[in-house]
Design an enzyme around this catalytic site. Structure first.
Site, mmCIF file in Angstrom:
data_model
loop_
_atom_site.group_PDB
_atom_site.id
_atom_site.type_symbol
_atom_site.label_atom_id
_atom_site.label_comp_id
_atom_site.label_asym_id
_atom_site.label_seq_id
_atom_site.Cartn_x
_atom_site.Cartn_y
_atom_site.Cartn_z
ATOM 1 N N GLU A 1 -25.847 38.617 27.576
ATOM 2 C CA GLU A 1 -25.130 39.787 28.096
ATOM 3 C C GLU A 1 -25.969 40.320 29.250
ATOM 4 O O GLU A 1 -27.063 40.841 29.036
ATOM 5 C CB GLU A 1 -24.924 40.810 26.988
ATOM 6 C CG GLU A 1 -23.933 40.281 25.943
ATOM 7 C CD GLU A 1 -23.820 41.118 24.689
ATOM 8 O OE1 GLU A 1 -24.492 42.154 24.583
ATOM 9 O OE2 GLU A 1 -23.041 40.726 23.805
ATOM 10 N N CYS B 1 -24.954 49.147 31.102
ATOM 11 C CA CYS B 1 -24.507 47.936 31.798
ATOM 12 C C CYS B 1 -23.045 48.050 32.241
ATOM 13 O O CYS B 1 -22.635 47.414 33.193
ATOM 14 C CB CYS B 1 -24.688 46.726 30.895
ATOM 15 S SG CYS B 1 -23.893 46.941 29.296
ATOM 16 N N GLU C 1 -19.528 38.016 22.045
ATOM 17 C CA GLU C 1 -19.912 38.461 20.709
ATOM 18 C C GLU C 1 -18.978 39.591 20.307
ATOM 19 O O GLU C 1 -18.267 40.155 21.125
ATOM 20 C CB GLU C 1 -21.381 38.896 20.695
ATOM 21 C CG GLU C 1 -22.332 37.727 20.997
ATOM 22 C CD GLU C 1 -23.803 38.033 20.729
ATOM 23 O OE1 GLU C 1 -24.094 38.906 19.895
ATOM 24 O OE2 GLU C 1 -24.662 37.387 21.357
#
Ligand code: NAD
Length: 498
Positions: free
Chosen positions: A266, A300, A479
């Protein structure tokens, strides 16, 4: 090396961060140490031992041994029960986790108490039963000369290295540790050097919840040429799950190539927000303010590129400016504080260099652009003003590179086609946000945006069962819910001739 019971005491502050290996806090006799600093004040809060190759090997071997033991042999139900106890353990020590996270990050209590710590516990509840939803196919085949039954089993991958960032330390670490453990793996966690505390504290909770020794291990230190690299290079690590910068992902991928180990990544983002004139503009401004300034922009999923349809451009810019100027910068423990500091002086220097680049490249600074005046007790912290720009070219540094600060550039657009093209004009593809009241447009735009998560009339609205990950340079793999099984287990086929 000596063993310790706990570096934390009964909820007290600790002064030395040491590794957690095989169910114990382990101190090295001659480890290098570094200062862990509270970014709200600049004060040293602890000294952290850097795990060397010997210590990392010790952690990996503990995880390997535990992976062959009772943790793997337990039923899914038994493991799930322990995971729920871990969730309850985090909740029982909520204040300790909160204080540890706030000391490491300086983030406001209003955020950490509503997001970081509750999600840390929720991750264990959500993933506790994930293996029970694994429902693999069974087939009868008729190869030449006979019949055979084929079925599939999901086996744990083995020892997983979990390498974490500093922006949401407990939340993002448990987002990976919880599914890894639920699937029967064992882990060695390398928290960010900036934020080691909650990962260490979780060791106590794991032990009290009945997680067998060696299943959860923590080693502290830096990344390249240090603990992170020793861990991801270790030949007995079976897979690496990583959250952090895209460049670091490239380095870890090279390490994982040795031994052909799988990775789940990620990575960074430069997320776009598209605001169409037909939206609920008040709601769009309110949510966009969160998507730009929450956690001082160190998320993020943060939207650093805002594209606003021309008829509402001026109104939107004025509304967002008012929100930025209404943010309350100050003592993180004050419940009304809404903007904390950046993680470090080093990161502040990086973000300030973007503020300077924006000026040099001709931006109009709508608000902010510098450092706020702080009261004496907070003057040593890495505080920064929330900042908005207009007027930059599409190839300007602040429009193309991830900054990871409380800032965004706002640019007008005329039609849908142009908006989609602008949003997709990035090597990153983590998330997007679209504001419109036109249902057809919402579906049309969302289907064209090159990002792993696409919100419409929302931001950071997460169902932990939904697939999460990045497109393009923002990640590898997905995920979340049963999607996590794809990385944390290996699907194996058994074929029995009848
Ligand atoms: P970073 O990549 O600098 O560090 C992350 C971790 O990797 C740290 O623990 C660090 O010590 C370790 N590391 C660094 N170099 C290494 C190496 N060569 N080998 C092994 N380990 C190494 O990231 P950061 O500054 O901590 O976090 C911010 C970044 O993380 C931003 O780019 C942000 O977008 C990204 N991020 C992404 C997501 C997501 O879900 N996609 C979530 C949060 C943060």
């Amino acid at each position: 090396m000596t063993s310790k019971l706990s570096p934390f005491g009964a909820g007290a502050a600790y002064s030395r961060g040491i590794a957690f290996i095989d169910g114990q806090y382990v101190e090295a006799t001659d480890a290098a140490v570094y200062d862990n600093i509270n970014p709200a004040t600049g004060e040293v809060i602890a000294q952290i031992e850097v795990a060397d190759e010997v210590m990392v090997d010790r952690a990996v071997q503990a995880a390997r041994k535990a992976g062959r033991g009772q943790w793997r042999l337990m039923s899914d139900d038994q493991r799930a029960e322990i995971m729920r106890r871990v969730a309850a353990g985090i909740e029982a020590r909520f204040d300790d986790f909160l204080a540890a996270e706030m000391r490491d990050t300086g983030k406001p209590v209003s955020l950490a108490s509503h997001l970081d710590i509750p999600r840390g516990a929720a991750n264990f509840r959500v993933f506790a039963d994930v293996m029970k939803h694994a429902n693999e196919s069974t087939t009868m085949t008729t190869p030449d000369g006979g019949r055979a039954i084929n079925y599939s089993i999901r086996a744990p991958l083995g020892v997983i290295a979990v390498v974490c960032p500093w922006n949401l330390p407990l939340l993002l670490m448990t987002w990976k540790v919880a599914p890894a453990l639920a699937c029967g793996n064992t882990v060695v966690v390398k928290p960010s050097e900036e934020t080691p505390s909650t990962a260490l504290l979780l060791g106590e909770v794991m032990r009290d919840a009945g997680v067998p020794d060696g299943v959860y291990n923590v080693v502290n230190g830096f990344g390249g040429a240090s603990t992170g690299e020793f861990l991801t290079n270790h030949p007995d690590v079976d897979g690496v799950t990583f959250t952090g910068e895209t460049g670091t992902g490239e380095a870890i991928m090279r390490a994982a190539a040795r031994g052909v180990r799988p990775v789940s990544f990620e990575l960074g983002g430069k997320n776009a927000g598209l605001i169409f004139a037909d939206c609920n503009i008040e709601a769009a401004i309110e949510t966009t303010a969160r998507s730009v300034f929450a956690n001082a922009g160190q998320v993020c999923l943060q939207t650093e590129r805002l594209y606003v349809q021309r008829p509402i451009f001026d109104q939107f810019v004025a509304g967002l400016k008012a929100k930025a100027e209404a943010l309350k910068v100050g003592d993180p423990w004050d419940k009304s504080t809404t903007l904390g500091p950046l993680i470090s002086q080093e990161h502040r220097n990086k973000v300030l260099s973007y503020y300077e680049a924006a000026r040099q490249q001709g931006a109009e600074t709508v608000t902010g652009g510098g450092i706020p005046d702080m009261e004496e007790a907070l003057a040593g912290g890495s505080w920064i003003q929330p900042t908005l720009w207009t007027g930059l070219a599409d190839d300007a540094k602040c429009v193309t590179e991830e900054i990871f600060g409380p800032c965004a550039h706002i640019r007008p657009f005329d039609d849908e086609e142009e908006a989609v093209a602008l949003a997709n004009n990035s090597p990153y593809g983590l998330a997007s946000m679209t504001w419109t009241n036109d249902v057809s447009r919402a579906h049309r735009v969302a289907s064209q945006l090159e990002a792993g998560t696409n919100w419409v009339n929302a931001w950071f609205l997460r169902d932990l069962r939904a697939p999460f990950g990045g497109s393009k340079r923002s990640g590898i793999g997905r995920e979340g819910g049963t999607h996590s099984l794809e990385f944390y287990t290996e699907l194996r086929n058994v074929c029995i001739k009848l």
